[in-house]
Design a protein around this motif. Structure first.
Motif, short mmCIF file in Angstrom:
data_model
loop_
_atom_site.label_atom_id
_atom_site.label_comp_id
_atom_site.label_asym_id
_atom_site.label_seq_id
_atom_site.Cartn_x
_atom_site.Cartn_y
_atom_site.Cartn_z
N TYR A 10 0.84 -1.19 0.00
CA TYR A 10 0.00 0.00 0.00
C TYR A 10 0.88 1.24 0.00
CZ TYR A 10 -3.43 3.53 1.22
OH TYR A 10 -4.22 4.65 1.20
N PHE A 37 -3.00 -2.16 -3.30
CA PHE A 37 -4.16 -1.41 -2.84
C PHE A 37 -3.86 0.08 -2.93
CE2 PHE A 37 -4.53 -5.46 -0.57
CZ PHE A 37 -5.86 -5.79 -0.83
N LYS A 101 -11.21 2.07 1.10
CA LYS A 101 -9.81 1.72 1.37
C LYS A 101 -9.70 0.41 2.15
CE LYS A 101 -7.17 4.90 3.11
NZ LYS A 101 -6.74 6.05 3.95
N VAL A 105 -9.10 -4.81 1.70
CA VAL A 105 -7.98 -5.41 2.43
C VAL A 105 -8.50 -6.53 3.34
CG1 VAL A 105 -6.13 -5.00 4.10
CG2 VAL A 105 -6.64 -3.28 2.34
#
Length: 396
Positions: A10, A37, A101, A105
């Motif tokens: 990330y 990501f 966001k 994940v």
């Protein structure tokens, strides 16, 4: 049969910096399954062992992206979603952007979540509650001076650093500095920036600097830590000495402070302030330059110096941060004290007087340093040691 390591990278934006893009590519080559990501700035194709999971800035596309992961988590991992929602509520991270966001994940649940910028680690501490190991990269600005200038950032580091599973430091010096904020020495691994070097057996012909103009180049944003005012003061000294030279700063165009400084010193005819250039354009400028000057006050290890050494351009750098981990003065480059314009000017004059044979020796030594210490393959190898360290005896 062991499953491959699932590593999430990330950096906030996709694609990211040159260093991070090289890291991703090398990890994939080594057999890791890499998940990217962040915000997708331009279309990036999935490659072998690399899956791009970025979201678009477009409101409609972002909404569809969030809807997908909301449905997946609600149907198949309801209790984990509920737990994450509770965590986000406590930390006031409940906007649509936050969930865009975080939800992907949680759904993909990597073995390791590697945050590239230390300033953002407080947003990702939650991953540890789901068995995901948290790794953070330590780079110059985020460690050397940002927490000094920002007491709240320093406080956040002291709170979070002891809880991080592992740290990647771009230099030994950065790793030592991070320990001041609670990072544990045994959890810090140094992985130098790696370059993709083209195979070549000979160096380029050396110009005799004594009979030509000295072309000096610096590359970097116009920030005080880059030390450009000291470099410009050194240019005034060089001009007073009658040296035939030019100095180009890439990334400093339209910087009023430097424009006025050049005018006050009377060196406008010697200095060129360029806008930010592409990677290939910077490489071309390096090949044309005689010297890459790094006048910085603070750095981790400047990638631009590594690139210059690989491009057979002599380097004069201040002895800041981890630069002495790369440069041995007089052997593969030159080091001068920080904030010392006289020392910079003196060293540039010495470089101008170098005999071709000595230039060649320094360039050979510099290229050897890059090959031995800064190959992209060795960078990935050190990163894998870090990932395996944080996973320890867990079966993968």
């Amino acid at each position: 049969m062991q499953r491959p390591l699932k590593i999430a990278v990330y950096s906030g934006e996709i694609p990211s910096t040159t260093f991070i893009e090289r890291l991703i590519a090398e990890l994939a080559k080594s057999g890791c399954y890499v998940l990217l990501f962040g915000r997708l700035n331009k279309k990036v194709k999935d490659l072998n062992n690399i899956t791009v999971l970025g979201f678009r800035s477009n409101t409609f596309l972002k909404g569809l992206f969030l809807l997908r992961y909301t449905i997946l988590l609600s149907l198949f991992r309801y209790h984990e979603k509920k737990q994450l929602d509770s965590i986000l509520k406590k930390t006031a991270k409940t906007t649509r952007h936050d969930k865009v966001k975080y939800y992907p994940v949680l759904w993909h649940k990597p073995h390791v979540f590697h945050v590239q910028w230390a300033k953002g680690i407080h947003e990702w501490m939650w991953v540890k509650q789901f068995g995901i190991k948290l790794v953070v990269s330590l780079r110059g600005a985020h460690i050397n001076y940002s927490p000094i200038a920002d007491p709240l950032l320093a406080e956040m580091y002291r709170e979070t650093f002891p809880k991080v599973d592992g740290f990647h430091a771009v230099s030994k010096a950065i790793g030592i500095e991070a320990q001041n904020y609670g990072a544990q020495a045994h959890n810090i691994f140094v992985a130098y920036s790696g370059l993709n070097l083209a195979q070549k057996n000979t160096l380029n012909p050396v110009k005799n600097l004594c009979s030509s103009k000295l072309h000096i180049l610096s590359v970097g944003r116009p920030h005080w830590k880059k030390g450009y005012t000291y470099a410009l003061d050194a240019c005034k000294l060089l001009k007073d000495k009658g040296l035939n030279f030019s100095y180009t700063i890439v990334g400093a165009a339209n910087t009023i402070e430097y424009q006025y400084h050049c005018k006050d010193l009377g060196i406008q005819d010697c200095v060129t302030l360029l806008s930010k250039q592409t990677f290939s354009e910077v490489q071309a400028l390096m090949k044309q330059a005689n010297v890459l000057l790094l006048p910085s006050v603070e750095e981790g290890i400047a990638n631009v110096v590594l690139e210059a050494m690989a491009q057979e351009t002599l380097v004069v750098s201040t002895n800041c941060g981890g630069m002495n981990e790369v440069i041995t003065h007089g052997k593969n480059g030159f080091l001068v004290p920080i904030r010392d314009s006289n020392a910079i000017a003196k060293q540039l004059l010495n470089v101008y007087d170098l005999k071709p044979v000595k230039q060649q020796q320094i360039k050979i030594a510099a290229l050897k340093t890059i090959k031995e210490q800064h190959q992209s393959t060795s960078m990935a190898s050190e990163m894998l040691k870090l990932y395996k360290h944080v996973l320890k005896n867990e079966v993968i």
